[in-house]
Design an enzyme around this catalytic site. Structure first.
Site: not given
Length: 363
Positions: A28, A61-62, A102, A151
């Protein structure tokens, strides 16, 4: 003039590079800095919002939440990043755990995932890529969900993550904007993943530090649904790329309140403060601070190393829960039952402008 043909190569026969050497920012920590992201998004024209969309982009928001009926709301989110560790299986586990977080942070249970895969196929062997995907699949099995598709692309850097879908009762959706004055704040995991990842990339992380890093980043935030069912829990988010400071500020801005943080009570991973003092700090920490530091009040003698930890990007970080004082014991007990022994009360919500204030009790 003749040319000798360049022999074709097969990545399966080449020495495999360190995965972290292929990424300009791991985990992250490769998120776009909050200030830059705000600049990018401010010119985007908003589309009409359907009444069924319970949570959209308005409060950062998550995940998005869409009401299906009186009993069910769909949670939809995605997360992907470059390698934070060199072991391909562990990279897959960390990325999948982070993506599913999340869903848990909104109070829901995952139901399925789709894989997002970008790999330098002329650099990494198919065996290495398969290990990354298997790591992600192992986490989804632990969460009780299938990877139902996805994908793939040929990419310059190795990228892996998930689209994650979940379900929650509409009355139990926990946004990051619903904290209330008087609430207490509880953090589920200790801080310092960014510091450990910086040390790993510089080959300064010992075996104990690496084991600690893997353990915390692959621990699913499974307390989320049970926490959402508690009447006293008002808001929830997870601490990821913007660090504790950034995600606490999101709570403050969403509720238009002040977050008061007691730094002495914030749990840290073992040894991370010492590593930070040795310069093992990510570039993302500084970018985070540049983006939101103006909304944070620190004690005059707050150490630079603690500021770095406050803005340290967390990959697959812990849940940050805002709850009524009488719910604190129940919240901590749920965390303990799920194996989150470091969970701790770290602050409170007070009346005032949307800002973060850090206490001086840590000195």
């Amino acid at each position: 003039m003749t040319h000798t043909p360049i022999p074709s190569t097969n990545a399966n026969t080449l020495p495999q590079p360190r995965l972290t050497s292929l990424s300009h920012g791991g985990g992250c920590g490769c998120k776009i800095a909050p200030g830059v992201l705000s600049e990018i998004l401010k010119g985007i024209t908003a589309m009409p919002i359907p009444k069924e969309l319970m949570v959209g982009i308005e409060t950062a928001d998550d995940a998005a939440v869409y009401k299906l009926n009186d009993e069910q709301a769909l949670i939809a989110t995605t997360d992907f990043f470059m390698p934070i560790v060199d072991d391909p299986f562990e990279f897959g586990r960390i990325a999948a755990t982070n993506a599913l977080s999340d869903v848990y942070a909104m109070g829901g249970k995952p139901i399925l995932a789709l894989a997002l895969v970008g790999m330098p196929i002329n650099v990494l062997s198919t065996a290495t890529i398969a290990k990354i995907l298997e790591g992600g699949a192992s986490v989804c099995r632990a969460a009780g969900i299938p990877i139902a598709g996805g994908h793939t692309i040929d990419s310059v850097e190795a990228i892996y993550g998930l689209v994650a879908l979940g379900l929650v009762h509409p009355s139990r959706v926990k946004r990051n904007a619903d904290a209330q004055v008087g609430d207490k704040l509880i953090l589920g995991k200790p801080l310092g993943v960014g510091i450990l990842s910086a040390a790993l990339k510089k080959e300064k992380l010992d075996a104990a530090g690496y084991a600690q890093m893997i353990a915390v980043t692959t621990q699913l935030n499974t307390p989320g649904p049970e926490l959402a069912a508690l009447d006293g829990v008002h808001a929830m988010t997870d601490v990821t790329g913007f660090g504790l400071a950034g995600h606490a500020l999101e709570l403050a801005r969403g509720a238009n309140c002040t977050v008061q943080l007691d730094w002495a009570r914030v749990p840290l991973l073992v040894g991370v403060r010492e590593l930070a003092l040795q310069g093992m700090v990510t570039g993302a920490s500084g970018r985070n601070w540049a983006g939101y530091g103006h909304d944070i009040s620190l004690p005059a003698d707050f150490a630079e190393v603690d500021q770095a930890l406050l803005s340290d990007p967390q990959t697959s970080g812990g849940l940050l829960v805002s709850c009524a004082p009488e719910a604190v014991s129940a919240v901590l007990e749920i965390f303990r039952q799920h194996g989150f022994e470091a969970a701790a009360e770290i602050g409170e919500i007070t009346a005032g402008a949307a800002a973060l204030r850090v206490s001086a009790s840590q000195v």
